[in-house]
Design a protein around this motif. Structure first.
Motif, PDB file in Angstrom:
ATOM      1  N   LEU A   1       0.825  -1.205   0.000  1.00 49.88           N
ATOM      2  CA  LEU A   1       0.000   0.000   0.000  1.00 49.88           C
ATOM      3  C   LEU A   1       0.861   1.257   0.000  1.00 49.88           C
ATOM      4  O   LEU A   1       0.522   2.247  -0.651  1.00 49.88           O
ATOM      5  CB  LEU A   1      -0.915  -0.005   1.225  1.00 49.88           C
ATOM      6  CG  LEU A   1      -1.913   1.146   1.331  1.00 49.88           C
ATOM      7  CD1 LEU A   1      -2.947   1.059   0.218  1.00 49.88           C
ATOM      8  CD2 LEU A   1      -2.599   1.141   2.687  1.00 49.88           C
ATOM      9  N   LEU A   2       1.974   1.220   0.716  1.00 49.17           N
ATOM     10  CA  LEU A   2       2.866   2.376   0.825  1.00 49.17           C
ATOM     11  C   LEU A   2       4.293   1.966   0.480  1.00 49.17           C
ATOM     12  O   LEU A   2       4.687   0.809   0.667  1.00 49.17           O
ATOM     13  CB  LEU A   2       2.822   2.957   2.238  1.00 49.17           C
ATOM     14  CG  LEU A   2       1.479   3.531   2.706  1.00 49.17           C
ATOM     15  CD1 LEU A   2       1.541   3.860   4.191  1.00 49.17           C
ATOM     16  CD2 LEU A   2       1.113   4.767   1.894  1.00 49.17           C
ATOM     17  N   PHE A   3       5.050   2.928  -0.043  1.00 50.39           N
ATOM     18  CA  PHE A   3       6.468   2.727  -0.349  1.00 50.39           C
ATOM     19  C   PHE A   3       6.667   1.579  -1.348  1.00 50.39           C
ATOM     20  O   PHE A   3       7.613   0.808  -1.245  1.00 50.39           O
ATOM     21  CB  PHE A   3       7.279   2.473   0.926  1.00 50.39           C
ATOM     22  CG  PHE A   3       7.051   3.512   1.990  1.00 50.39           C
ATOM     23  CD1 PHE A   3       7.513   4.805   1.827  1.00 50.39           C
ATOM     24  CD2 PHE A   3       6.345   3.199   3.142  1.00 50.39           C
ATOM     25  CE1 PHE A   3       7.286   5.768   2.798  1.00 50.39           C
ATOM     26  CE2 PHE A   3       6.117   4.158   4.115  1.00 50.39           C
ATOM     27  CZ  PHE A   3       6.593   5.453   3.945  1.00 50.39           C
ATOM     28  N   SER A   4       5.763   1.486  -2.313  1.00 44.99           N
ATOM     29  CA  SER A   4       5.865   0.437  -3.326  1.00 44.99           C
ATOM     30  C   SER A   4       6.874   0.782  -4.406  1.00 44.99           C
ATOM     31  O   SER A   4       7.352  -0.110  -5.118  1.00 44.99           O
ATOM     32  CB  SER A   4       4.497   0.213  -3.976  1.00 44.99           C
ATOM     33  OG  SER A   4       4.093   1.366  -4.705  1.00 44.99           O
TER      34      SER A   4
ATOM     35  N   PRO B   1       5.865   8.201  -6.088  1.00 42.56           N
ATOM     36  CA  PRO B   1       6.564   8.755  -4.919  1.00 42.56           C
ATOM     37  C   PRO B   1       5.734   8.569  -3.656  1.00 42.56           C
ATOM     38  O   PRO B   1       4.498   8.617  -3.693  1.00 42.56           O
ATOM     39  CB  PRO B   1       6.706  10.241  -5.285  1.00 42.56           C
ATOM     40  CG  PRO B   1       6.656  10.276  -6.786  1.00 42.56           C
ATOM     41  CD  PRO B   1       5.719   9.170  -7.181  1.00 42.56           C
ATOM     42  N   ALA B   2       6.386   8.352  -2.540  1.00 37.72           N
ATOM     43  CA  ALA B   2       5.687   8.073  -1.285  1.00 37.72           C
ATOM     44  C   ALA B   2       4.725   9.203  -0.924  1.00 37.72           C
ATOM     45  O   ALA B   2       3.637   8.957  -0.401  1.00 37.72           O
ATOM     46  CB  ALA B   2       6.701   7.860  -0.163  1.00 37.72           C
ATOM     47  N   ARG B   3       5.119  10.442  -1.218  1.00 40.00           N
ATOM     48  CA  ARG B   3       4.226  11.568  -0.885  1.00 40.00           C
ATOM     49  C   ARG B   3       2.917  11.467  -1.672  1.00 40.00           C
ATOM     50  O   ARG B   3       1.851  11.825  -1.165  1.00 40.00           O
ATOM     51  CB  ARG B   3       4.930  12.889  -1.175  1.00 40.00           C
ATOM     52  CG  ARG B   3       5.326  13.086  -2.632  1.00 40.00           C
ATOM     53  CD  ARG B   3       6.067  14.400  -2.850  1.00 40.00           C
ATOM     54  NE  ARG B   3       6.445  14.581  -4.241  1.00 40.00           N
ATOM     55  CZ  ARG B   3       7.546  14.075  -4.784  1.00 40.00           C
ATOM     56  NH1 ARG B   3       8.377  13.361  -4.036  1.00 40.00           N
ATOM     57  NH2 ARG B   3       7.837  14.287  -6.049  1.00 40.00           N
TER      58      ARG B   3
ATOM     59  N   TRP C   1      11.011   4.680  -3.778  1.00 36.46           N
ATOM     60  CA  TRP C   1       9.934   5.222  -2.953  1.00 36.46           C
ATOM     61  C   TRP C   1       9.976   6.749  -2.926  1.00 36.46           C
ATOM     62  O   TRP C   1       8.974   7.394  -2.648  1.00 36.46           O
ATOM     63  CB  TRP C   1       9.999   4.647  -1.543  1.00 36.46           C
ATOM     64  CG  TRP C   1      11.182   5.087  -0.732  1.00 36.46           C
ATOM     65  CD1 TRP C   1      12.395   4.480  -0.652  1.00 36.46           C
ATOM     66  CD2 TRP C   1      11.253   6.245   0.109  1.00 36.46           C
ATOM     67  NE1 TRP C   1      13.228   5.170   0.188  1.00 36.46           N
ATOM     68  CE2 TRP C   1      12.551   6.257   0.680  1.00 36.46           C
ATOM     69  CE3 TRP C   1      10.361   7.252   0.457  1.00 36.46           C
ATOM     70  CZ2 TRP C   1      12.973   7.241   1.552  1.00 36.46           C
ATOM     71  CZ3 TRP C   1      10.775   8.250   1.335  1.00 36.46           C
ATOM     72  CH2 TRP C   1      12.058   8.237   1.873  1.00 36.46           C
ATOM     73  N   ARG C   2      11.124   7.331  -3.270  1.00 40.31           N
ATOM     74  CA  ARG C   2      11.211   8.786  -3.326  1.00 40.31           C
ATOM     75  C   ARG C   2      10.648   9.349  -4.632  1.00 40.31           C
ATOM     76  O   ARG C   2       9.903  10.322  -4.632  1.00 40.31           O
ATOM     77  CB  ARG C   2      12.665   9.237  -3.172  1.00 40.31           C
ATOM     78  CG  ARG C   2      13.253   9.033  -1.791  1.00 40.31           C
ATOM     79  CD  ARG C   2      14.683   9.540  -1.760  1.00 40.31           C
ATOM     80  NE  ARG C   2      15.294   9.359  -0.450  1.00 40.31           N
ATOM     81  CZ  ARG C   2      15.202  10.218   0.551  1.00 40.31           C
ATOM     82  NH1 ARG C   2      14.504  11.331   0.384  1.00 40.31           N
ATOM     83  NH2 ARG C   2      15.790   9.982   1.710  1.00 40.31           N
ATOM     84  N   ASP C   3      11.044   8.729  -5.744  1.00 38.82           N
ATOM     85  CA  ASP C   3      10.720   9.288  -7.065  1.00 38.82           C
ATOM     86  C   ASP C   3       9.702   8.473  -7.846  1.00 38.82           C
ATOM     87  O   ASP C   3       9.271   8.900  -8.919  1.00 38.82           O
ATOM     88  CB  ASP C   3      11.999   9.414  -7.905  1.00 38.82           C
ATOM     89  CG  ASP C   3      13.059  10.243  -7.198  1.00 38.82           C
ATOM     90  OD1 ASP C   3      12.710  11.299  -6.642  1.00 38.82           O
ATOM     91  OD2 ASP C   3      14.231   9.820  -7.202  1.00 38.82           O
TER      92      ASP C   3
END
Length: 432
Positions: A36-39, A43-45, A282-284
């Motif tokens: 669900l997150l940080f896939s 981007p995580a945001r 996860w950043r970009d």
């Protein structure tokens, strides 16, 4: 555990475990099976903003509700503890599963709603006890309703838009393409449509035609995904034709090829090059890098150049959708439907030995776009050359084709190509 002794239960449990663990390349390619997150897909945001947009503050309501249940367990009786344990187990199990695979968020929503309601009720009751102004009979229900509205407030725009769904460019572009395909005849032994698996069920429903692969993926038929990948990653058009003939496919529906080449690669024949490289962060989010050799692959040449190249005499563009996609400076329809045909065999005579012989068929698609199907050959010692032409003069379903123009030196011949010759691979003699 005892039920696993029954073969049907054991098979079903094995398939469920395979899916849950993303145990093959197909499951690993499906977005629903991503975290669900940080896939790394976005981007995580953006993922966090998407959760806020879709769920509002309900995840916080879930956590607060678990805290409320924990306090009730300390002071409540056996029935209250059992009720709290059931809801907590339900919520925590699917919260863990949802963080692992986002597809479980649908199953998390009921306990999330229950716990969010418990949290706002508890908050309203606490306010009523501590503030005399809220001591009236209607204060607690009103405060509970207000708390729930506050939890849902960030998701209000999404909830409002759900009442009137906005158009989906992808599906709105695909549906007319399949509605057109429904009215097209199927040659005996060529009844099927080959496409990427994600649109297989849509083809079956809207076009009423059998498909090679569909949304059941690796469970949708023996070697279905492997054969789709073999066509997509074919080194030559002839290699693709062999698979299409074995699969009795008379139509080839091609969507955006870069995604199809990437996601089908794990099922491609051994040694097939990977021309589309995807990197995730996860950043970009996800970035894509293309190998220059991509332009030489069968699927890319068919999609971007309409198969208007030497060696593509078995494919003719029949229809294309309205929506355009951009790859660099190249614009192309989002969906293109090609017919798989035998191709008329034009036997040219009268050319100078060794001379280059050119054949051109000018075409116009259903969208008014023009392109030229071209091929080149060289005359043998007797001045003969051969071509395989996939376009009949006149209408090729929704694509218009002019007569074939043959050039060799200063000699020029214009020749009409009848439809039966294209369908049956008949020979047509042309003398320069």
């Amino acid at each position: 555990l005892a039920a696993l002794a029954l073969p049907p239960v054991r098979v079903a449990a094995g398939r469920a475990a395979l899916a849950l663990s993303q145990g093959n390349a197909w499951y690993r390619s499906i977005v629903e099976f991503e975290p669900l997150l940080f896939s790394g897909l976005s981007p995580a945001r953006d993922e966090l903003a998407g959760l806020l947009r879709d769920l509002g503050l309900l995840p916080l309501g879930l956590l607060a509700g678990l805290f409320v249940l924990g306090r009730r367990c300390k002071v409540g009786g056996r029935g209250e503890r059992a009720r709290a344990a059931l809801i907590a187990y339900w919520a925590l199990s699917f919260l863990a599963l949802t963080l692992w695979h986002r597809r479980f968020i649908v199953y998390l929503l009921p306990p999330m709603a229950i716990l969010s309601w418990e949290s706002v009720r508890a908050g309203a009751a606490a306010l009523r006890r501590r503030a005399p102004i809220f001591a009236t009979r209607w204060a607690e229900p009103a405060l509970s309703a207000l708390g729930l509205l506050l939890l849902l407030a960030p998701a209000a725009p999404a909830l409002a838009s759900a009442a009137e769904p906005s158009p989906d460019p992808w599906t709105d572009d695909l549906a007319p393409e399949l509605a057109w395909l429904r009215g097209q005849p199927s040659a005996p032994g060529r009844e099927a449509v080959l496409s990427e698996w994600g649109v297989g069920h849509a083809i079956q429903w809207f076009a009423d035609k059998p498909v090679v692969a569909n949304g059941f993926g690796t469970e949708g038929g023996d070697r279905a995904l492997e054969d789709v990948a073999a066509v997509y990653h074919a080194a030559t058009a002839a290699d693709a034709e062999q698979v299409l003939a074995r699969r009795r496919a008379g139509y080839l529906l091609v969507g955006y090829p870069l995604d199809e080449l990437y996601y089908s690669h794990p099922f491609a024949p051994p040694g097939a090059p990977l021309d589309v490289h995807v990197e995730r962060s996860w950043r970009d989010g996800r970035t894509r890098r293309l190998d220059p050799a991509l332009a030489t692959r069968f699927l890319a040449r068919l999609y971007f150049f309409d198969g208007a190249l030497d060696g593509f005499g078995g494919f003719r563009l029949l229809h294309e959708s309205a929506l355009l996609t951009r790859t660099g400076d190249v614009l192309a329809a989002q969906f293109k439907t090609f017919g798989v045909v035998a191709g008329a065999r034009l036997e040219i005579s009268g050319a100078a030995p060794g001379a280059a012989v050119y054949l051109t068929v000018r075409c116009r698609t259903c969208r008014g776009r023009s392109f030229s199907w071209t091929a080149t050959s060289h005359a043998d010692g007797a001045g003969r050359a051969g071509f395989r032409v996939p376009y009949a003069t006149g209408w090729n379903s929704a694509t218009w084709a002019d007569p074939a123009v043959i050039l060799a030196g200063d000699r020029r011949v214009v020749r009409e190509v009848p439809e039966p010759a294209v369908l049956l691979g008949q020979r047509i003699d042309v003398k320069l």
